[in-house]
Write an enzyme that holds these catalytic residues in place. Structure first.
Site, mmCIF file in Angstrom:
data_model
loop_
_atom_site.group_PDB
_atom_site.id
_atom_site.type_symbol
_atom_site.label_atom_id
_atom_site.label_comp_id
_atom_site.label_asym_id
_atom_site.label_seq_id
_atom_site.Cartn_x
_atom_site.Cartn_y
_atom_site.Cartn_z
ATOM 1 N N THR A 732 -27.974 22.630 11.713
ATOM 2 C CA THR A 732 -29.464 23.321 11.262
ATOM 3 C C THR A 732 -29.764 22.350 12.261
ATOM 4 O OG1 THR A 732 -29.224 21.010 10.085
ATOM 5 C CG2 THR A 732 -28.422 24.117 8.807
ATOM 6 N N ASP A 733 -31.107 22.251 12.339
ATOM 7 C CA ASP A 733 -31.752 21.328 12.883
ATOM 8 C C ASP A 733 -31.222 20.491 11.571
ATOM 9 O OD1 ASP A 733 -33.105 20.032 14.725
ATOM 10 O OD2 ASP A 733 -35.618 21.454 15.213
ATOM 11 N N TRP A 734 -31.842 18.963 12.308
ATOM 12 C CA TRP A 734 -31.629 17.813 11.902
ATOM 13 C C TRP A 734 -32.212 18.193 10.072
ATOM 14 C CZ3 TRP A 734 -28.117 18.549 14.575
ATOM 15 C CH2 TRP A 734 -27.709 18.076 15.401
#
Length: 938
Positions: A732-734
């Site tokens: 995932t993105d953060w």
């Protein structure tokens, strides 16, 4: 990672020769739009005056995680020109700017997240100043600077997409006194160019040049081009239209909740060349040189052994100039028959670039591409072949040239005589796929109607096909097997690598809690991996590490390695500039250096390349990306990935997919047809996987057709893995959100069960040391217990992660985390006066904004916990160094807390009896630290 290890292994030391190579690249990406009367290059003995603060405050990159690289230096334009002995700089004018800048320093927004303005205050240029400069100079260069980045879109107004009034005033004043004027654009993205046709000064501006943001050596590279050491050979990878409203995405851009991609496959030049050619100021692929070129082309169709037709072009390129050597880009476009699907007037198919050609020198290029590359996707069944890539019957015209408009149609030599194009006699099915990622929401999209007298097409609209399959059935039919959990059998990951055991046997040992742990990454600035990087993942729990699962390290980003806390790396030019070179081989060569620098810094995957389509000029993150075109995007993403792999590390493709605005990026639903996804927005990712060998991908913050991409089953499994054959990890993105992959609904950051089900393997990130204890209280274990997630699905993600780590650099490194407890000796000289905090009596040590605190400690091991706050939202990121006796104890990272105080776990230290000096370094304005708590853990 202790300081001695950092020094011994050259952590934070840029790789030798890397910066010098980026200078070459930065020069080749410069795009010359105008050069009347050959005002450039500057000639021997000429005197030049520079206007605009960007001559000194040069922008080397965009902002946010994709640009935050700590560098040893930045070359600016003034310094670059000072090295050129044949050109005389108006130093008096430079001194005026230097003094003015002292009184009006660069506004970095306090280095807070997304706080830097789009442009800086400009010094007013008076008539007296310009008149005096003109007395001592032959030419003037006006430099305009702009910036944007993550979480900070450009704005449509002055000082961002438009010039600010002071810049207009400067142009008006300078052109009043100078006959020869160059305007240079030190920008992250295209801006409005209407000023170039302003009657007040358009005839007195002889040259316009985009120099973009060229990284650490950008200022020197600009100087190389200005004096003719390098002939500009860059080309636009976006269309510059007259007005922002002319872009087809504009009416559906920037909404807070839903963004309809009604332009469909007609993005950028595909729209303008089809429907609105009159709205184009500078066309896609355009760029001038100091010399001229002539091309001639022969074309033929050959049949490969596998019966797949290939079109082969033999292109002769000659430098027809008399003075300057240079490179030329050869661009190949196709005009497909409109058929039933409808097609853009032209589409880029492939491209190549010559070597440096001396005057009168000629080079023969052979350019090939598969006929199958001309196919389009039928998402409605209108051709009779739904969910297929098809070639509709008709003649496919092939054009060769140096821009989408400066190109000629080539004749084909065939066994039956010359033809004006490649002919498909009857519809051909190139690939049978399956419906995936289709929208739920009904909307309409663009389609060409009848052809008009001017050669363009009437703009019509048609309904977009919506989903016709059951996501529930698809997921349930494709559930992975569950391997009976055996408990610890003594099998390590090294045993799997040595083929002493299978991956399935290894993973079967892991408990449900351990499986839930491995799908969590930790960060940012984890002390167990390279300081100041984005995440640690893999062996994030003691038991996982005991199985021999190493801790991989991920670091931002597309412009070079981001290491908070001052550790240095090489900043490369922005993605806009890289693609403007139209030289994928050059960029691959540069990224071999990047791979070597990653290896030196013990980073296992770089969070880049950024490769979303530049759908609209206001997207703040456009600087990380390559183009409005999917083929340009595919070629340069593939080049970067291959280069990094050759250098010894890996790259992570991002953001998968449709990250096309920063405003409300975690919420706005991208509503896109399946055809547009497959032909435009996913194409670059597909090629980078199939041809580049990419083995790591990051999903976006936003939902796509109702499903957040971090839990989008069709994206991460149906298309990526099952169709493209991807073998690697998806992260995932953060601090991303997920929603149910079947039912949809609201997205939350704790729905990791949905993430796992979609085969997005890693949640990035939970707090450091938080993966094993589930510090974010995600629902993975709970979902296994209630039957909504299977053990097999968790095991599948765990195998993906372990497989990646076995082939990552970390698997060849020795890892010993005893060093995560760092020992410090007390100060030699005891402080007698002043306030000393005895941590045995008061373990909360106040942190001063200016100055350090002195503590009195008893020998022991302490857990450090900070009370912190940040006035930004959760996705904002700030960092500083925590110092003990002047040495870096750790890089301390704080997310946005919406200005609320919170406690964060930092690190463990071992202290002896005595006094210690505790301080902070590199604090940003958005970040506050009240105290550091020393908790005795022994």
């Amino acid at each position: 990672m202790d300081q001695q290890y950092i020094k011994e292994h050259k952590i934070g030391v840029p790789y030798e020769g890397f910066a010098e190579f980026t200078r070459k690249v930065a020069a080749e990406g410069v795009v010359l739009l105008k050069n009347d009367k050959n005002v450039l290059p500057l000639q021997k003995g000429e005197k030049v005056s520079l206007f605009g603060r960007a001559q000194i405050n040069y922008y080397r990159t965009g902002t946010g995680s994709g640009g935050s690289v700590n560098v040893l230096y930045t070359s600016n334009i003034v310094e670059g020109l000072r090295t050129k002995k044949d050109v005389e700089l108006n130093e008096n004018l430079v001194s005026v700017y230097e003094e003015w800048i002292k009184e009006n320093p660069f506004d970095d927004g306090g280095r807070a997240w997304a706080a830097e303005p789009h442009c800086q205050k400009e010094m007013p240029v008076t008539d007296e100043l310009a008149k005096e400069a003109a007395k001592h100079s032959d030419k003037a260069i006006v430099i305009i600077g702009r910036n944007a980045g993550e979480d900070k879109d450009n704005t449509p107004g002055e000082g961002s997409f438009l010039l600010q009034q002071e810049e207009i005033n400067t142009l008006e004043t300078v052109t009043k006194y100078f006959d020869k004027v160059v305007v240079m654009l030190n920008v992250s993205n295209i801006i409005n160019m209407s000023w170039a046709e302003d009657e007040r000064f358009k005839d007195r501006i002889q040259s316009i040049i985009y120099v973009w943001e060229g990284g650490i050596e950008g200022g020197n590279a600009v100087a190389d081009v200005l004096v003719g050491d390098v002939t500009p050979c860059g080309k636009l990878t976006d269309t510059i239209a007259y007005q922002l409203e002319d872009y087809p995405s504009h009416e559906n851009y920037g909404d807070a909740d839903v963004n309809l991609y009604r332009e469909d496959v007609y993005v950028g030049y595909r729209y303008f060349e089809t429907f609105a050619p009159e709205k184009v100021q500078y066309e896609f692929g355009f760029g001038l040189s100091y010399t001229t070129f002539e091309t001639s082309t022969n074309a033929q169709v050959i049949v490969d052994k596998d019966s797949q037709s290939t079109i082969k072009l033999q292109v002769a390129v000659k430098n027809t100039g008399a003075t300057y050597a240079g490179k030329e880009s050869v661009q190949v476009y196709v005009e497909a028959p409109q058929g039933k699907l409808g097609q853009p007037a032209k589409k880029l198919v492939t491209f190549a670039k010559t070597k440096v050609l001396a005057p009168s020198e000629e080079q023969n290029l052979v350019i090939e591409f598969k006929v199958a590359d001309l196919a389009s996707y039928d998402d409605s069944g209108v051709t009779g072949h739904k969910s297929c890539m098809v070639l509709e019957a008709g003649e496919y015209g092939i054009y060769v040239g140096s821009s989408v408009r400066n190109c000629v149609r080539v004749a084909f030599k065939t066994s039956t005589g010359d033809k004006t194009g490649y002919v498909v006699d009857e519809l051909e099915v190139v690939a049978q796929l399956q419906e995936a990622l289709s929208p739920i929401k009904e909307f309409t999209r663009m389609k060409p109607g009848k052809r008009l007298d001017n050669g363009a097409y009437e703009l019509t609209y048609e309904a977009v096909p919506t989903r016709s399959y059951s996501m529930k059935d698809r997921i349930e039919k494709n559930l992975p097997p569950t391997y009976p959990q055996t408990g610890n059998k003594g099998i390590t990951l090294r045993d799997v690598a040595d083929k002493k055991a299978t991956m399935e046997e290894f993973i079967a040992q892991l408990t449900t809690a351990e499986l839930a742990t491995i799908v969590r990454g930790e960060g940012m600035c984890n002390v167990k991996v390279t300081p100041g990087t984005a995440a640690a993942f893999g062996g994030v729990g003691d038991s996982l590490f005991g199985y021999g699962i190493p801790l991989g390290c991920a670091a931002d980003g597309p412009s070079g390695i981001r290491m908070e806390g001052g550790y240095k790396a090489t900043q490369v030019p922005i993605g806009t500039l890289l693609a403007a070179t139209w030289d994928a081989e050059l960029i691959e060569e540069m990224y071999v250096f990047e791979g070597k620098e990653l290896l030196r810094n013990e980073v296992d995957t770089l969070l880049g390349p950024g490769m979303n389509i530049r759908r609209h000029p206001l997207n703040g993150r456009n600087f990380e990306y390559f183009s409005e075109d999917p083929i340009i995007t595919a070629k340069f993403a593939t080049a970067q990935v291959k280069g990094i792999l050759a250098g010894g590390s890996t790259g992570t493709l991002k953001h998968f997919a449709c990250n096309n605005q920063e405003y409300r990026r975690s919420f706005v639903d991208a509503v896109v047809s399946e055809r547009a996804l497959r032909e435009i927005y996913l194409k670059g990712f597909e090629v980078a996987v199939k041809e580049g060998g990419a083995n790591s991908i990051m999903t976006t913050y936003n939902p796509l057709n109702g499903f957040w991409n971090a839990s989008n089953y069709d994206l991460n499994t149906t298309v990526l893995r099952n169709e493209w054959g991807f073998n690697g990890i998806v992260m995932t993105d953060w601090w991303a959100k997920m929603n149910d992959p079947i039912e949809g609904g609201e997205g939350t950051a704790t729905n990791t069960a949905a993430m796992v089900r979609s085969q997005n393997d890693l949640y990035m990130v939970v707090a450091n040391d938080g993966a094993e204890i589930n510090t974010w209280n995600d629902n993975t274990v709970e979902s296994v217990k209630n039957g909504s997630l299977t053990i097999g699905e968790l095991q599948r993600c765990a195998m993906n992660i372990c497989e990646f780590l076995m082939h990552a650099p970390v698997f060849g490194r020795k890892q010993d985390f005893s060093s995560s407890v760092q020992f410090y000796s007390p100060m030699e000289k005891k402080v007698e006066d002043g306030e000393v905090v005895n941590i045995a009596k008061n373990n909360q040590v106040p942190m001063k904004e200016n100055g350090n605190s002195i503590i009195e400690a008893k020998a022991g091991t302490y857990l450090l916990v900070g009370k912190v706050r940040n006035n930004k939202g959760n996705e904002a990121q700030s960092a500083c160094k925590l110092l003990i006796n002047g040495e870096t104890a750790l890089v301390m990272q704080v997310n946005g807390t919406d200005d609320k105080w919170t406690l964060i776990r930092l690190t463990r230290v071992e202290l002896g009896d005595g006094q210690y000096e505790i301080g902070l370094s590199g604090m940003t304005d958005d970040m506050k630290i009240e105290h550091i708590e020393f908790r005795d853990i022994e």
